[in-house]
Design a protein around this motif. Structure first.
Motif, mmCIF file in Angstrom:
data_model
loop_
_atom_site.group_PDB
_atom_site.id
_atom_site.type_symbol
_atom_site.label_atom_id
_atom_site.label_comp_id
_atom_site.label_asym_id
_atom_site.label_seq_id
_atom_site.Cartn_x
_atom_site.Cartn_y
_atom_site.Cartn_z
ATOM 1 N N TRP A 176 -29.446 42.523 22.707
ATOM 2 C CA TRP A 176 -29.890 42.306 24.085
ATOM 3 C C TRP A 176 -30.846 43.403 24.544
ATOM 4 C CZ3 TRP A 176 -29.963 37.878 26.191
ATOM 5 C CH2 TRP A 176 -28.988 36.926 25.905
ATOM 6 N N ASP A 177 -30.593 44.630 24.141
ATOM 7 C CA ASP A 177 -31.538 45.713 24.439
ATOM 8 C C ASP A 177 -32.897 45.392 23.818
ATOM 9 O OD1 ASP A 177 -29.343 46.919 25.534
ATOM 10 O OD2 ASP A 177 -29.188 48.510 24.047
ATOM 11 N N ALA A 178 -32.860 44.901 22.588
ATOM 12 C CA ALA A 178 -34.100 44.582 21.879
ATOM 13 C C ALA A 178 -34.846 43.438 22.546
ATOM 14 C CB ALA A 178 -33.781 44.233 20.425
ATOM 15 N N VAL A 179 -34.110 42.408 22.971
ATOM 16 C CA VAL A 179 -34.752 41.251 23.609
ATOM 17 C C VAL A 179 -35.424 41.652 24.918
ATOM 18 C CG1 VAL A 179 -34.306 39.055 24.764
ATOM 19 C CG2 VAL A 179 -33.280 39.524 22.533
ATOM 20 N N VAL A 180 -34.736 42.436 25.733
ATOM 21 C CA VAL A 180 -35.326 42.897 26.997
ATOM 22 C C VAL A 180 -36.597 43.701 26.736
ATOM 23 C CG1 VAL A 180 -34.985 44.427 28.981
ATOM 24 C CG2 VAL A 180 -33.155 42.879 28.266
ATOM 25 N N THR A 181 -36.552 44.576 25.751
ATOM 26 C CA THR A 181 -37.731 45.380 25.400
ATOM 27 C C THR A 181 -38.876 44.486 24.944
ATOM 28 O OG1 THR A 181 -36.290 47.198 24.678
ATOM 29 C CG2 THR A 181 -38.580 47.250 23.933
ATOM 30 N N LEU A 182 -38.582 43.574 24.042
ATOM 31 C CA LEU A 182 -39.614 42.701 23.477
ATOM 32 C C LEU A 182 -40.236 41.810 24.549
ATOM 33 C CD1 LEU A 182 -41.097 41.522 21.039
ATOM 34 C CD2 LEU A 182 -39.114 40.056 20.622
ATOM 35 N N VAL A 183 -39.409 41.187 25.373
ATOM 36 C CA VAL A 183 -39.922 40.293 26.418
ATOM 37 C C VAL A 183 -40.783 41.062 27.420
ATOM 38 C CG1 VAL A 183 -39.248 38.841 28.377
ATOM 39 C CG2 VAL A 183 -38.060 38.611 26.188
ATOM 40 N N THR A 184 -40.350 42.258 27.779
ATOM 41 C CA THR A 184 -41.135 43.064 28.725
ATOM 42 C C THR A 184 -42.501 43.403 28.159
ATOM 43 O OG1 THR A 184 -39.104 44.047 29.623
ATOM 44 C CG2 THR A 184 -41.181 45.186 30.081
ATOM 45 N N ILE A 185 -42.554 43.793 26.900
ATOM 46 C CA ILE A 185 -43.835 44.122 26.267
ATOM 47 C C ILE A 185 -44.764 42.915 26.290
ATOM 48 C CG2 ILE A 185 -44.963 44.726 24.090
ATOM 49 C CD1 ILE A 185 -42.467 46.399 23.415
ATOM 50 N N VAL A 186 -44.232 41.756 25.956
ATOM 51 C CA VAL A 186 -45.046 40.535 25.939
ATOM 52 C C VAL A 186 -45.559 40.202 27.335
ATOM 53 C CG1 VAL A 186 -44.992 38.043 25.532
ATOM 54 C CG2 VAL A 186 -43.918 39.589 23.898
ATOM 55 N N LEU A 187 -44.676 40.258 28.339
ATOM 56 C CA LEU A 187 -45.071 39.908 29.703
ATOM 57 C C LEU A 187 -46.102 40.878 30.272
ATOM 58 C CD1 LEU A 187 -41.661 38.804 31.288
ATOM 59 C CD2 LEU A 187 -43.563 37.362 30.536
ATOM 60 N N VAL A 188 -45.888 42.179 30.056
ATOM 61 C CA VAL A 188 -46.845 43.167 30.563
ATOM 62 C C VAL A 188 -48.205 42.980 29.909
ATOM 63 C CG1 VAL A 188 -47.412 45.624 30.641
ATOM 64 C CG2 VAL A 188 -45.093 44.872 31.154
ATOM 65 N N THR A 189 -48.207 42.702 28.620
ATOM 66 C CA THR A 189 -49.468 42.500 27.903
ATOM 67 C C THR A 189 -50.217 41.287 28.436
ATOM 68 O OG1 THR A 189 -48.510 43.452 25.891
ATOM 69 C CG2 THR A 189 -50.505 42.142 25.635
ATOM 70 N N VAL A 190 -49.487 40.222 28.745
ATOM 71 C CA VAL A 190 -50.119 38.978 29.211
ATOM 72 C C VAL A 190 -50.533 39.062 30.676
ATOM 73 C CG1 VAL A 190 -49.702 36.530 29.665
ATOM 74 C CG2 VAL A 190 -48.920 37.541 27.530
ATOM 75 N N LEU A 191 -49.704 39.692 31.502
ATOM 76 C CA LEU A 191 -49.921 39.663 32.948
ATOM 77 C C LEU A 191 -50.862 40.739 33.457
ATOM 78 C CD1 LEU A 191 -46.259 38.954 34.152
ATOM 79 C CD2 LEU A 191 -48.147 37.328 33.940
ATOM 80 N N PHE A 192 -51.034 41.815 32.713
ATOM 81 C CA PHE A 192 -51.810 42.944 33.225
ATOM 82 C C PHE A 192 -52.958 43.293 32.296
ATOM 83 C CE2 PHE A 192 -47.547 43.382 34.946
ATOM 84 C CZ PHE A 192 -47.807 43.550 36.308
ATOM 85 N N ARG A 193 -54.000 43.843 32.885
ATOM 86 C CA ARG A 193 -55.147 44.318 32.137
ATOM 87 C C ARG A 193 -55.344 45.809 32.427
ATOM 88 N NH1 ARG A 193 -54.217 40.463 29.872
ATOM 89 N NH2 ARG A 193 -55.498 38.640 29.394
ATOM 90 N N GLY A 194 -56.316 46.400 31.789
ATOM 91 C CA GLY A 194 -56.628 47.806 32.052
ATOM 92 C C GLY A 194 -55.525 48.728 31.600
ATOM 93 N N LEU A 195 -55.293 49.781 32.389
ATOM 94 C CA LEU A 195 -54.357 50.829 32.004
ATOM 95 C C LEU A 195 -52.933 50.312 31.857
ATOM 96 C CD1 LEU A 195 -53.817 53.801 31.436
ATOM 97 C CD2 LEU A 195 -53.589 54.166 33.907
ATOM 98 N N VAL A 196 -52.489 49.465 32.802
ATOM 99 C CA VAL A 196 -51.117 48.956 32.747
ATOM 100 C C VAL A 196 -50.906 48.144 31.470
ATOM 101 C CG1 VAL A 196 -49.413 47.482 33.877
ATOM 102 C CG2 VAL A 196 -50.898 48.942 35.246
ATOM 103 N N GLY A 197 -51.880 47.310 31.130
ATOM 104 C CA GLY A 197 -51.772 46.532 29.910
ATOM 105 C C GLY A 197 -51.704 47.394 28.668
ATOM 106 N N ARG A 198 -52.434 48.513 28.684
ATOM 107 C CA ARG A 198 -52.430 49.420 27.538
ATOM 108 C C ARG A 198 -51.097 50.147 27.389
ATOM 109 N NH1 ARG A 198 -57.214 50.403 25.104
ATOM 110 N NH2 ARG A 198 -59.073 49.554 26.069
#
Length: 451
Positions: A176-198
């Motif tokens: 569950w720790d891994a799933v939360v980490t993985l999903v967050t990385i995917v969502l941040v990458t898709v939803l944000f650009r620029g510094l936040v995305g990086r």
């Protein structure tokens, strides 16, 4: 060039950046702006620099310290003309995991395992410095001849995909720790650009960490007892030839990364930096050697900081001195090191799925960018054989010498390519190895910088 001239930056215009303006490596802006740009470089490099030691169980503060020192060494040896930050190399995760696997449920390696891994890092740094000296005096043309894009792409892919089992073991430690980490990385990458995305990896790890904290899965005992100020933990290496076969193939990737970095920065700045290529390799080799001698992770040029330069059009090496100095200062906070060491294995597993997969796919991107022609049997078999040997975890042992899966895959890739190319040219079969013209192949980058 004298030391005085190396540290003499010309002030760009009035010290401010005008719209559309470009700040050259030997220029600087006003000190407040230079500090601000330097902090941007700190943010850009931070995720990679600290996540590598955390994943492999190295002391994060020590890795950060040698990262800052290595960057300073790089800037000096390249006469402050090649803007670059030397951060933790992802290419070493696989050989370190092979010789010193992180025990289940633990966040740091024991002293003996760490020493063996450091020995491998040290010997690889020496090898890279020697190659750099050869390039400095002979030139870099032979590098592309030995490692064309089909070879470098395959080696990079092998390094990433070989780590699939490591990611799985960490992932299953706390799913569950891994799933939360993985999903967050995917969502941040898709939803944000620029510094936040990086910063998607860092934010994903932070989210996974908070989730683990909420369910009581984080041990804070070492954080509470750590001091706010002090030297990081230093460790001495153990040199054993038995592990050299696992580490030395990584020098091929480091060479490709450095050459790609020089080529990319040359295009961005409009300046021919090829004369500094040998120096850059020597500097990275010495930085890696120094890290191996003291307990840090191996270093390499960072593509994240190229992104900062591309967006700001500020290539001043003065900003990199700011970033390096801040890294050294942050490394002198033991409490920070203890905090990073408390990240649970499941969180690292979630991040590892993304990171290792990205490294593997970067190999394929090298093929695409260089238009490698896979209708040619030589290229097809070169990549196919190298990938299977590396991903399938093939190894080779001769007496006391052992060659791990990455080494077997890397050297097999080089040997298969050159044997098949020589035979096909002699017999005039399968001559069209690349779809691009010879001129395009000669001028194109060997490899975009990664880490």
């Amino acid at each position: 060039m004298s030391v005085k001239n190396i540290f003499a930056w010309n002030v760009h215009g009035t010290g401010n950046i005008e719209p559309g303006g470009v700040v050259a490596p030997d220029e600087r802006l006003s000190m407040p702006i230079t500090l601000g740009i330097g902090m941007q470089h700190v943010i850009a490099m931070f995720g990679g620099v600290f996540i590598v030691p955390v994943i492999i169980g190295f002391p994060a503060s020590t890795a950060l310290l040698f990262s800052g020192i290595g960057t300073m060494l790089f800037l000096v040896l390249t006469a402050n003309r090649v803007p670059s930050y030397l951060g933790s190399s992802f290419a070493f995760i696989a050989p370190v995991a092979a010789v010193a696997p992180l025990p289940q449920g633990q966040s740091t390696l024991d002293a003996g395992s760490l020493a063996i891994a450091l020995g491998g890092i040290l010997i690889t740094g020496i090898a890279l410095a020697i190659i750099g000296a050869i390039v400095h005096f002979v030139g870099a043309g032979w590098i592309r001849e030995v490692m064309p894009p089909v070879v470098t792409g395959t080696i990079v892919a092998v390094i990433g995909f070989n780590l699939a089992t490591t990611a799985k073991n960490q992932f299953t430690a706390a799913p569950w720790d891994a799933v939360v980490t993985l999903v967050t990385i995917v969502l941040v990458t898709v939803l944000f650009r620029g510094l936040v995305g990086r910063l998607a990896i860092v934010l994903g790890v932070a989210a996974g960490y908070l989730f683990a904290l909420a369910r009581g899965g984080v041990d804070f005992s070492n954080v509470r007892h750590a001091e706010w100020f002090g030297l990081p933990d230093f460790h001495t290496p153990t040199l054993t030839a038995e592990v050299w076969g696992l580490f030395l193939p990584i020098v091929l990737v480091l060479v490709a990364e450095n050459v790609g970095h020089i080529k990319t920065v040359s295009v961005m700045t409009g300046t021919d930096l090829d004369k500094y290529m040998g120096r850059a390799l020597i500097a990275d080799g010495l930085s890696t050697t120094l890290a191996g001698a003291g307990g840090g992770t191996a270093t390499t040029t960072y593509a994240e900081n190229i992104g900062v330069m591309a967006s700001s059009r500020i290539y001043s090496t003065a900003a990199y001195w700011v970033a390096a100095a801040f890294a050294v200062l942050l490394a002198l906070c033991p409490k920070f090191g203890a905090l990073t060491a408390s990240i649970p294995p499941g969180v690292l597993g979630g991040a590892g799925v993304v990171l290792y997969g990205m490294i593997g796919v970067l190999g394929a991107r090298i093929w695409v960018q260089n238009r490698v022609n896979f209708s040619a049997s030589t290229n097809l078999l070169t990549a196919g054989i190298g990938l299977i040997l590396g991903i399938g975890d093939f190894s080779l042992t001769v007496g006391d010498f052992s060659l791990g899966a990455i080494g077997v895959g890397a050297f097999a890739t080089i040997i298969v390519y050159h044997v098949m190319r020589a035979v096909s040219r002699r017999r005039r079969t399968d001559p069209d190895l690349d779809s691009a013209s010879p001129e395009q192949q000669a001028d194109g980058p060997l490899l975009e910088p990664t880490h």
